[in-house]
Design an enzyme around this catalytic site. Structure first.
Site, PDB file in Angstrom:
ATOM      1  N   TYR A  74      10.074  -1.186   1.321  1.00 36.37           N
ATOM      2  CA  TYR A  74       9.508  -2.507   1.018  1.00 36.37           C
ATOM      3  C   TYR A  74       8.441  -2.371  -0.059  1.00 36.37           C
ATOM      4  CZ  TYR A  74       5.279  -1.605   3.829  1.00 36.37           C
ATOM      5  OH  TYR A  74       4.095  -1.102   4.323  1.00 36.37           O
ATOM      6  N   CYS A  75       8.114  -3.506  -0.682  1.00 34.01           N
ATOM      7  CA  CYS A  75       7.064  -3.553  -1.712  1.00 34.01           C
ATOM      8  C   CYS A  75       6.361  -4.903  -1.617  1.00 34.01           C
ATOM      9  CB  CYS A  75       7.662  -3.312  -3.097  1.00 34.01           C
ATOM     10  SG  CYS A  75       8.757  -4.628  -3.658  1.00 34.01           S
ATOM     11  N   GLN A  76       5.728  -5.332  -2.681  1.00 33.79           N
ATOM     12  CA  GLN A  76       5.002  -6.604  -2.663  1.00 33.79           C
ATOM     13  C   GLN A  76       5.926  -7.813  -2.821  1.00 33.79           C
ATOM     14  OE1 GLN A  76       1.761  -6.784  -1.923  1.00 33.79           O
ATOM     15  NE2 GLN A  76       1.919  -8.995  -1.896  1.00 33.79           N
TER      16      GLN A  76
END
Length: 110
Positions: A74-76
């Site tokens: 996951y990321c932003q």
């Protein structure tokens, strides 16, 4: 959900929902939850139990994970997680899941 099934030899990543990730974590799944945001972003807040490995470390090939173990990324916003999944596949990881944006995670943060 059995995250060891459903992978083709073409090495494609699979999208996974926050709910599915939460359920996996609750069952004690032996997978790595990988946060590919910057260290500063990770320090501000992150999903409990996640590992910080910025996307630029992936580009450099510095990945201290087993290639046969499941990895949930996951990321932003979802952009870095997408490219990180592709990078992991090119590096030989075979069980790669893209959760996308951390903003979709409704279960609280550390």
């Amino acid at each position: 959900m059995d995250i060891t099934k459903g992978f083709s030899p073409t090495r494609q990543y699979t999208s996974i929902t926050p709910r599915e990730v939460h359920e996996l974590m609750a069952t004690g799944c032996d997978c790595t939850l990988l946060d590919v945001r910057t260290p500063d972003e990770y320090e501000q807040y992150h999903i409990a139990g996640s590992v910080s490995l910025p996307d630029y470390e992936l580009i450099a090939g510095n990945i201290p994970l087993k290639k046969t173990s499941p990895v949930v990324v996951y990321c932003q916003s979802g952009a870095r997680s997408y490219t990180a999944c592709l990078r992991l596949l090119r590096l030989g990881f075979c069980k790669v899941y893209d959760m996308g944006a951390i903003t979709r995670w409704p279960y609280g943060f550390e």
